[in-house]
Scaffold this motif. Sequence first.
Motif, PDB file in Angstrom:
ATOM      1  N   ALA A 297       4.397  13.681  -2.232  1.00 22.72           N
ATOM      2  CA  ALA A 297       3.711  14.980  -2.225  1.00 22.72           C
ATOM      3  C   ALA A 297       2.534  14.946  -1.250  1.00 22.72           C
ATOM      4  O   ALA A 297       2.325  15.899  -0.483  1.00 22.72           O
ATOM      5  N   ALA A 298       1.782  13.855  -1.272  1.00 20.49           N
ATOM      6  CA  ALA A 298       0.666  13.714  -0.329  1.00 20.49           C
ATOM      7  C   ALA A 298       1.182  13.687   1.105  1.00 20.49           C
ATOM      8  O   ALA A 298       0.600  14.330   1.994  1.00 20.49           O
ATOM      9  N   ILE A 299       2.272  12.982   1.337  1.00 18.38           N
ATOM     10  CA  ILE A 299       2.829  12.902   2.694  1.00 18.38           C
ATOM     11  C   ILE A 299       3.287  14.277   3.162  1.00 18.38           C
ATOM     12  O   ILE A 299       2.991  14.688   4.288  1.00 18.38           O
ATOM     13  N   TYR A 300       3.997  15.027   2.323  1.00 20.84           N
ATOM     14  CA  TYR A 300       4.441  16.374   2.708  1.00 20.84           C
ATOM     15  C   TYR A 300       3.248  17.265   3.031  1.00 20.84           C
ATOM     16  O   TYR A 300       3.269  18.038   3.997  1.00 20.84           O
ATOM     17  N   PHE A 301       2.199  17.175   2.218  1.00 23.25           N
ATOM     18  CA  PHE A 301       0.993  17.962   2.477  1.00 23.25           C
ATOM     19  C   PHE A 301       0.431  17.642   3.858  1.00 23.25           C
ATOM     20  O   PHE A 301       0.130  18.546   4.638  1.00 23.25           O
ATOM     21  N   TYR A 302       0.285  16.361   4.164  1.00 21.02           N
ATOM     22  CA  TYR A 302      -0.315  15.979   5.443  1.00 21.02           C
ATOM     23  C   TYR A 302       0.615  16.233   6.624  1.00 21.02           C
ATOM     24  O   TYR A 302       0.151  16.541   7.719  1.00 21.02           O
ATOM     25  N   ILE A 303       1.930  16.142   6.433  1.00 19.38           N
ATOM     26  CA  ILE A 303       2.857  16.495   7.509  1.00 19.38           C
ATOM     27  C   ILE A 303       2.691  17.968   7.856  1.00 19.38           C
ATOM     28  O   ILE A 303       2.605  18.335   9.037  1.00 19.38           O
TER      29      ILE A 303
ATOM     30  N   GLY B 154     -14.167  12.818  18.631  1.00 15.13           N
ATOM     31  CA  GLY B 154     -12.979  11.973  18.619  1.00 15.13           C
ATOM     32  C   GLY B 154     -13.047  10.911  17.539  1.00 15.13           C
ATOM     33  O   GLY B 154     -12.056  10.645  16.849  1.00 15.13           O
ATOM     34  N   LEU B 155     -14.209  10.303  17.372  1.00 18.22           N
ATOM     35  CA  LEU B 155     -14.387   9.290  16.331  1.00 18.22           C
ATOM     36  C   LEU B 155     -14.220   9.903  14.942  1.00 18.22           C
ATOM     37  O   LEU B 155     -13.590   9.314  14.061  1.00 18.22           O
ATOM     38  N   LYS B 156     -14.754  11.104  14.767  1.00 15.81           N
ATOM     39  CA  LYS B 156     -14.589  11.808  13.488  1.00 15.81           C
ATOM     40  C   LYS B 156     -13.106  12.094  13.236  1.00 15.81           C
ATOM     41  O   LYS B 156     -12.624  11.956  12.114  1.00 15.81           O
ATOM     42  N   GLY B 157     -12.381  12.457  14.295  1.00 13.78           N
ATOM     43  CA  GLY B 157     -10.948  12.712  14.168  1.00 13.78           C
ATOM     44  C   GLY B 157     -10.191  11.467  13.754  1.00 13.78           C
ATOM     45  O   GLY B 157      -9.297  11.520  12.903  1.00 13.78           O
ATOM     46  N   ILE B 158     -10.539  10.331  14.349  1.00 14.56           N
ATOM     47  CA  ILE B 158      -9.890   9.074  13.979  1.00 14.56           C
ATOM     48  C   ILE B 158     -10.186   8.732  12.522  1.00 14.56           C
ATOM     49  O   ILE B 158      -9.297   8.302  11.781  1.00 14.56           O
ATOM     50  N   ALA B 159     -11.424   8.944  12.100  1.00 16.41           N
ATOM     51  CA  ALA B 159     -11.784   8.669  10.704  1.00 16.41           C
ATOM     52  C   ALA B 159     -10.946   9.532   9.758  1.00 16.41           C
ATOM     53  O   ALA B 159     -10.464   9.042   8.722  1.00 16.41           O
ATOM     54  N   LYS B 160     -10.742  10.793  10.101  1.00 23.42           N
ATOM     55  CA  LYS B 160      -9.916  11.674   9.265  1.00 23.42           C
ATOM     56  C   LYS B 160      -8.481  11.166   9.198  1.00 23.42           C
ATOM     57  O   LYS B 160      -7.859  11.195   8.134  1.00 23.42           O
ATOM     58  N   LYS B 161      -7.974  10.707  10.339  1.00 22.86           N
ATOM     59  CA  LYS B 161      -6.596  10.205  10.368  1.00 22.86           C
ATOM     60  C   LYS B 161      -6.468   8.953   9.502  1.00 22.86           C
ATOM     61  O   LYS B 161      -5.478   8.791   8.791  1.00 22.86           O
ATOM     62  N   VAL B 162      -7.448   8.083   9.541  1.00 20.33           N
ATOM     63  CA  VAL B 162      -7.421   6.880   8.702  1.00 20.33           C
ATOM     64  C   VAL B 162      -7.411   7.280   7.229  1.00 20.33           C
ATOM     65  O   VAL B 162      -6.657   6.723   6.419  1.00 20.33           O
TER      66      VAL B 162
ATOM     67  N   VAL C 185      -5.248   6.468   3.724  1.00 20.86           N
ATOM     68  CA  VAL C 185      -5.901   5.991   2.498  1.00 20.86           C
ATOM     69  C   VAL C 185      -5.424   6.830   1.309  1.00 20.86           C
ATOM     70  O   VAL C 185      -5.069   6.288   0.250  1.00 20.86           O
ATOM     71  N   ILE C 186      -5.377   8.140   1.480  1.00 19.16           N
ATOM     72  CA  ILE C 186      -4.919   9.028   0.397  1.00 19.16           C
ATOM     73  C   ILE C 186      -3.459   8.768   0.063  1.00 19.16           C
ATOM     74  O   ILE C 186      -3.071   8.716  -1.114  1.00 19.16           O
ATOM     75  N   VAL C 187      -2.623   8.589   1.091  1.00 17.91           N
ATOM     76  CA  VAL C 187      -1.205   8.290   0.846  1.00 17.91           C
ATOM     77  C   VAL C 187      -1.057   6.965   0.102  1.00 17.91           C
ATOM     78  O   VAL C 187      -0.271   6.860  -0.847  1.00 17.91           O
ATOM     79  N   ALA C 188      -1.828   5.955   0.489  1.00 22.79           N
ATOM     80  CA  ALA C 188      -1.787   4.667  -0.211  1.00 22.79           C
ATOM     81  C   ALA C 188      -2.226   4.835  -1.660  1.00 22.79           C
ATOM     82  O   ALA C 188      -1.596   4.271  -2.574  1.00 22.79           O
TER      83      ALA C 188
ATOM     84  N   LEU D 155       0.793  -1.225   0.000  1.00 22.73           N
ATOM     85  CA  LEU D 155       0.000   0.000   0.000  1.00 22.73           C
ATOM     86  C   LEU D 155       0.828   1.278   0.000  1.00 22.73           C
ATOM     87  O   LEU D 155       0.418   2.289  -0.564  1.00 22.73           O
ATOM     88  N   PHE D 156       1.988   1.247   0.660  1.00 18.23           N
ATOM     89  CA  PHE D 156       2.752   2.477   0.847  1.00 18.23           C
ATOM     90  C   PHE D 156       4.136   2.454   0.213  1.00 18.23           C
ATOM     91  O   PHE D 156       4.868   3.425   0.309  1.00 18.23           O
ATOM     92  N   GLY D 157       4.528   1.347  -0.402  1.00 19.67           N
ATOM     93  CA  GLY D 157       5.838   1.273  -1.021  1.00 19.67           C
ATOM     94  C   GLY D 157       6.958   1.055  -0.020  1.00 19.67           C
ATOM     95  O   GLY D 157       8.112   1.335  -0.288  1.00 19.67           O
ATOM     96  N   GLY D 158       6.618   0.583   1.146  1.00 19.19           N
ATOM     97  CA  GLY D 158       7.628   0.343   2.177  1.00 19.19           C
ATOM     98  C   GLY D 158       7.480   1.334   3.315  1.00 19.19           C
ATOM     99  O   GLY D 158       6.643   2.225   3.308  1.00 19.19           O
ATOM    100  N   TRP D 159       8.317   1.142   4.312  1.00 22.73           N
ATOM    101  CA  TRP D 159       8.277   1.950   5.528  1.00 22.73           C
ATOM    102  C   TRP D 159       9.393   2.973   5.440  1.00 22.73           C
ATOM    103  O   TRP D 159      10.512   2.747   5.885  1.00 22.73           O
ATOM    104  N   SER D 160       9.107   4.147   4.855  1.00 25.63           N
ATOM    105  CA  SER D 160      10.114   5.180   4.652  1.00 25.63           C
ATOM    106  C   SER D 160      10.162   6.136   5.841  1.00 25.63           C
ATOM    107  O   SER D 160       9.267   6.145   6.695  1.00 25.63           O
ATOM    108  N   ALA D 161      11.199   6.956   5.866  1.00 26.56           N
ATOM    109  CA  ALA D 161      11.322   7.969   6.919  1.00 26.56           C
ATOM    110  C   ALA D 161      10.135   8.937   6.871  1.00 26.56           C
ATOM    111  O   ALA D 161       9.630   9.353   7.921  1.00 26.56           O
TER     112      ALA D 161
END
Length: 135
Positions: free
Chosen positions: A91-97, A58-66, A70-73, A21-27
């Motif tokens: 690019a997606a990871i940098y945006f979310y960071i 809190g549940l809505k927050g967890i859903a957003k985090k999930v 999903v978007i990164v995958a 899903l993510f291409g490996g476990w990168s930094a």
Amino acid sequence: MEFKDIVKYVAAIGGSIVTYLFGGWSALIQILVAFVAIDYITGVLAAGVNGKLDSNIGLKGIAKKVFIFVIVACGHLVDDAMGTQDIVRDAAIYFYIANELLSILENAGEIGLPVPDILKNAIERLKGKDQDIPG
């Protein structure tokens, strides 16, 4: 089957899923996971301090985090389809960071912790408001 064997199988399956899903476990993925966790924890703490703790929020927050993951995958799968070497995923990871960092700083402000002016100005700039960043 012994417990240690079950752990090995779960780790192997989990690692395979992450790699697919993510291409490996990168930094970058490690940093994103850390920021997501820190943001969620600081959000819960800020809500608790301000008397706004709500399990539905809190549940809505967890859903957003999930959905961040999903978007990164999806970004990684698009990279695979296009033959681009994790450009879309990164690019997606940098945006979310960046988004998670902004949220962490906002959570700090919510509990009254002073946030350095340079960071406040950077947040305003990222939000699209014109302010000069000293430095």
